[in-house]
Design a protein around this motif. Structure first.
Motif, short mmCIF file in Angstrom:
data_model
loop_
_atom_site.label_atom_id
_atom_site.label_comp_id
_atom_site.label_asym_id
_atom_site.label_seq_id
_atom_site.Cartn_x
_atom_site.Cartn_y
_atom_site.Cartn_z
N ASP A 83 0.83 -1.21 0.00
CA ASP A 83 0.00 0.00 0.00
C ASP A 83 0.85 1.25 0.00
O ASP A 83 0.34 2.37 -0.03
CB ASP A 83 -0.95 0.00 1.20
CG ASP A 83 -0.25 0.09 2.54
OD1 ASP A 83 1.00 0.00 2.59
OD2 ASP A 83 -0.95 0.22 3.57
N GLY A 84 2.18 1.08 0.06
CA GLY A 84 3.09 2.22 0.09
C GLY A 84 3.26 2.83 1.47
O GLY A 84 4.06 3.76 1.65
N ASN A 85 2.52 2.30 2.45
CA ASN A 85 2.56 2.85 3.81
C ASN A 85 3.01 1.82 4.83
O ASN A 85 2.60 1.88 6.00
CB ASN A 85 1.18 3.40 4.19
CG ASN A 85 0.77 4.57 3.32
OD1 ASN A 85 1.61 5.42 2.98
ND2 ASN A 85 -0.49 4.63 2.94
N GLY A 86 3.80 0.85 4.39
CA GLY A 86 4.35 -0.11 5.34
C GLY A 86 3.63 -1.43 5.44
O GLY A 86 4.02 -2.28 6.24
N THR A 87 2.58 -1.62 4.64
CA THR A 87 1.85 -2.88 4.64
C THR A 87 2.19 -3.67 3.39
O THR A 87 2.18 -3.13 2.28
CB THR A 87 0.33 -2.65 4.70
OG1 THR A 87 0.01 -1.98 5.91
CG2 THR A 87 -0.44 -3.96 4.64
N LEU A 88 2.47 -4.95 3.57
CA LEU A 88 2.77 -5.86 2.46
C LEU A 88 1.69 -6.92 2.40
O LEU A 88 1.26 -7.45 3.44
CB LEU A 88 4.14 -6.52 2.66
CG LEU A 88 4.75 -7.19 1.44
CD1 LEU A 88 5.35 -6.14 0.51
CD2 LEU A 88 5.83 -8.19 1.86
N LEU A 89 1.24 -7.23 1.18
CA LEU A 89 0.28 -8.31 0.94
C LEU A 89 0.98 -9.39 0.14
O LEU A 89 1.59 -9.10 -0.90
CB LEU A 89 -0.94 -7.77 0.17
CG LEU A 89 -2.02 -8.77 -0.24
CD1 LEU A 89 -2.69 -9.39 0.98
CD2 LEU A 89 -3.06 -8.07 -1.13
N ARG A 109 4.13 -4.44 8.56
CA ARG A 109 2.88 -5.20 8.66
C ARG A 109 2.76 -6.07 7.42
O ARG A 109 2.80 -5.56 6.29
CB ARG A 109 1.70 -4.22 8.73
CG ARG A 109 0.55 -4.66 9.59
CD ARG A 109 -0.42 -3.51 9.79
NE ARG A 109 -1.06 -3.08 8.57
CZ ARG A 109 -2.33 -3.36 8.24
NH1 ARG A 109 -3.09 -4.08 9.06
NH2 ARG A 109 -2.85 -2.91 7.12
N ILE A 110 2.61 -7.39 7.60
CA ILE A 110 2.48 -8.30 6.47
C ILE A 110 1.14 -9.02 6.57
O ILE A 110 0.83 -9.65 7.59
CB ILE A 110 3.64 -9.31 6.40
CG1 ILE A 110 4.97 -8.58 6.23
CG2 ILE A 110 3.41 -10.30 5.26
CD1 ILE A 110 6.17 -9.50 6.11
N LEU A 111 0.35 -8.90 5.51
CA LEU A 111 -0.92 -9.62 5.40
C LEU A 111 -0.65 -10.89 4.59
O LEU A 111 -0.40 -10.82 3.38
CB LEU A 111 -1.97 -8.75 4.71
CG LEU A 111 -2.24 -7.38 5.36
CD1 LEU A 111 -3.25 -6.59 4.52
CD2 LEU A 111 -2.74 -7.53 6.80
N TRP A 112 -0.69 -12.02 5.26
CA TRP A 112 -0.40 -13.31 4.62
C TRP A 112 -1.70 -13.98 4.18
O TRP A 112 -2.59 -14.21 4.99
CB TRP A 112 0.30 -14.25 5.60
CG TRP A 112 1.69 -13.87 6.00
CD1 TRP A 112 2.07 -13.18 7.11
CD2 TRP A 112 2.90 -14.21 5.30
NE1 TRP A 112 3.44 -13.05 7.16
CE2 TRP A 112 3.98 -13.68 6.07
CE3 TRP A 112 3.18 -14.90 4.12
CZ2 TRP A 112 5.31 -13.84 5.68
CZ3 TRP A 112 4.50 -15.05 3.74
CH2 TRP A 112 5.55 -14.53 4.51
N GLN A 125 -12.64 -14.87 2.07
CA GLN A 125 -12.92 -14.71 3.49
C GLN A 125 -11.72 -14.11 4.23
O GLN A 125 -11.88 -13.28 5.14
CB GLN A 125 -13.30 -16.06 4.10
CG GLN A 125 -14.63 -16.59 3.62
CD GLN A 125 -15.00 -17.93 4.22
OE1 GLN A 125 -14.14 -18.63 4.77
NE2 GLN A 125 -16.27 -18.30 4.14
N GLU A 126 -10.51 -14.51 3.84
CA GLU A 126 -9.31 -13.93 4.45
C GLU A 126 -9.23 -12.43 4.17
O GLU A 126 -8.93 -11.63 5.06
CB GLU A 126 -8.07 -14.62 3.90
CG GLU A 126 -7.86 -16.05 4.36
CD GLU A 126 -6.56 -16.61 3.81
OE1 GLU A 126 -5.55 -16.54 4.52
OE2 GLU A 126 -6.55 -17.10 2.66
N LEU A 127 -9.48 -12.05 2.91
CA LEU A 127 -9.43 -10.64 2.56
C LEU A 127 -10.48 -9.84 3.32
O LEU A 127 -10.23 -8.70 3.75
CB LEU A 127 -9.64 -10.48 1.05
CG LEU A 127 -8.50 -10.98 0.16
CD1 LEU A 127 -8.95 -11.04 -1.29
CD2 LEU A 127 -7.28 -10.07 0.28
N GLN A 128 -11.66 -10.42 3.51
CA GLN A 128 -12.71 -9.74 4.25
C GLN A 128 -12.32 -9.54 5.72
O GLN A 128 -12.76 -8.58 6.36
CB GLN A 128 -14.01 -10.54 4.15
CG GLN A 128 -14.62 -10.52 2.75
CD GLN A 128 -15.76 -11.51 2.58
OE1 GLN A 128 -15.94 -12.43 3.41
NE2 GLN A 128 -16.53 -11.37 1.52
#
Length: 349
Positions: free
Chosen positions: A155-161, A193-196, A244-247
């Motif tokens: 997102d450019g603000n420290g979050t990785l997907l 922050r990493i969203l796995w 469901q994970e994305l939600q």
């Protein structure tokens, strides 16, 4: 030093492509893939420069003549002769971060052909070859870690997907634990922050579930993702679980993400052996003031364009026919790597 991984919508100097070798994997359908790449170039030069790595002088001369005939301005196109293996610039191209002074740095990660599946030694050396040719206006830094650009979204603000199936696959960095991978990404990319994603896969995909085939940031609050609406399709259970994970994911402020589902095209199969091909609308490309969207000659193409128009109201939406590209198990985004502002040296022919 603290770094910041740039999102794809950051202003760009140009776009990197790698032209197919005449004797490579595309040999039997060279004209088709070249037509797709030509379309990408012609769409992109209206907005920014294009840098193309080509395997030999003869290819360079031929490709340059083609774009001269199209009337592409010389200052919009640079061709560099350097040894190559394949066309997937997303995965062998550099990943750009900004340092604490706001200056770009190109990170040259190790590319192993998606865990040793295909030859990759020449592609792995391409970023340095482009540096030797004077293409870059900023420094590059090599990294031993195996990492492909298609495996990460920010997102450019420290979050990785990203996906567990790729970044935690033992065919990439078997000596690194999950915590090690997270620590390395935090150090290199400035992410905290990493969203796995634990679910999601496309049949025919060689990348072990690259995130750019499944779910993409459109802005810091919005994620476009692949949704399978056919319960009889083999993809349905995993993609429903991914949805469901994305939600359940939350932004830094605790709010849910704005989710934009992308349609499910009809099944595409290889005409020679019948295996399923990884057609996905998530493999779009953001450039300056435009979004290039893969199309497959499917009624869902228009639905995908409309969905992404909602995500990018200030951008032109440009469809690129990619039915030929998925024959080699990638799509539009996989062929490209954006080059953010400050990365390209002055034009050279």
């Amino acid at each position: 030093m603290t770094y910041r991984l740039l999102p794809e919508w950051h202003p760009q100097d140009g776009l990197q492509l790698t032209w197919p070798r005449p004797d490579g994997d595309w040999e039997a359908m060279l004209a088709r893939i070249e037509a797709v790449l030509e379309r990408i170039v012609l769409a992109t030069v209206d907005y920014q420069r294009v840098v193309i790595g080509v395997s030999d002088d003869a290819t360079r001369t031929r490709v340059q003549a083609t774009f001269d005939a199209y009337g592409v301005p010389s200052e919009k196109l640079t061709l560099v002769v350097a040894p190559t293996d394949d066309t997937w610039a997303r995965d062998h191209g550099p990943i750009t971060v900004l340092d604490e002074k706001g200056q770009p740095l190109l990170l040259d990660y190790t590319f192993t052909g998606w865990g040793g599946k295909f030859p990759a030694e020449r592609d792995n050396q391409l970023t340095q070859a482009l540096a030797d040719a004077g293409i870059w206006a900023c420094p590059i830094a090599s990294r031993e870690m195996v990492l492909e650009g298609g495996a990460i979204e920010t997102d450019g603000n420290g979050t990785l997907l990203t996906t567990e199936a790729c970044l935690l696959n033992p065919n990439r960095n078997p000596h690194l634990s999950r915590a090690d991978v997270e620590a390395q990404l935090a150090e290199d990319l400035g992410v905290d922050r990493i969203l796995w994603l634990a679910n999601g896969h496309l049949e025919g995909d060689d990348t072990d579930s690259h995130i750019d085939t499944l779910a993409r940031f459109c802005d810091p609050e919005t994620i476009a993702y692949v949704r399978c609406d056919d319960p009889t399709d083999s993809h349905y259970p995993a993609l429903a679980a991914m949805e469901q994970e994305l939600q359940a994911f939350r932004q830094r402020n605790g709010k849910p993400y704005r989710l934009i589902p992308l349609p499910w095209p009809k099944a595409s199969h290889d005409p020679e052996d019948g295996h399923r091909l990884p057609a996905t609308y998530a493999n779009f490309l953001i450039i300056n003031q435009a979004v290039l969207v893969p199309a497959y000659g499917d009624p869902a193409d228009l639905i995908a364009l409309n969905a992404l128009a909602d995500a990018f109201p200030a951008h032109a939406l440009i469809p690129i026919e990619c039915s030929s590209v998925i024959r080699q198990h990638g799509s539009l985004h996989c062929l490209t790597m954006q080059l953010p502002r400050g990365t390209l040296a002055a034009f050279q022919r």
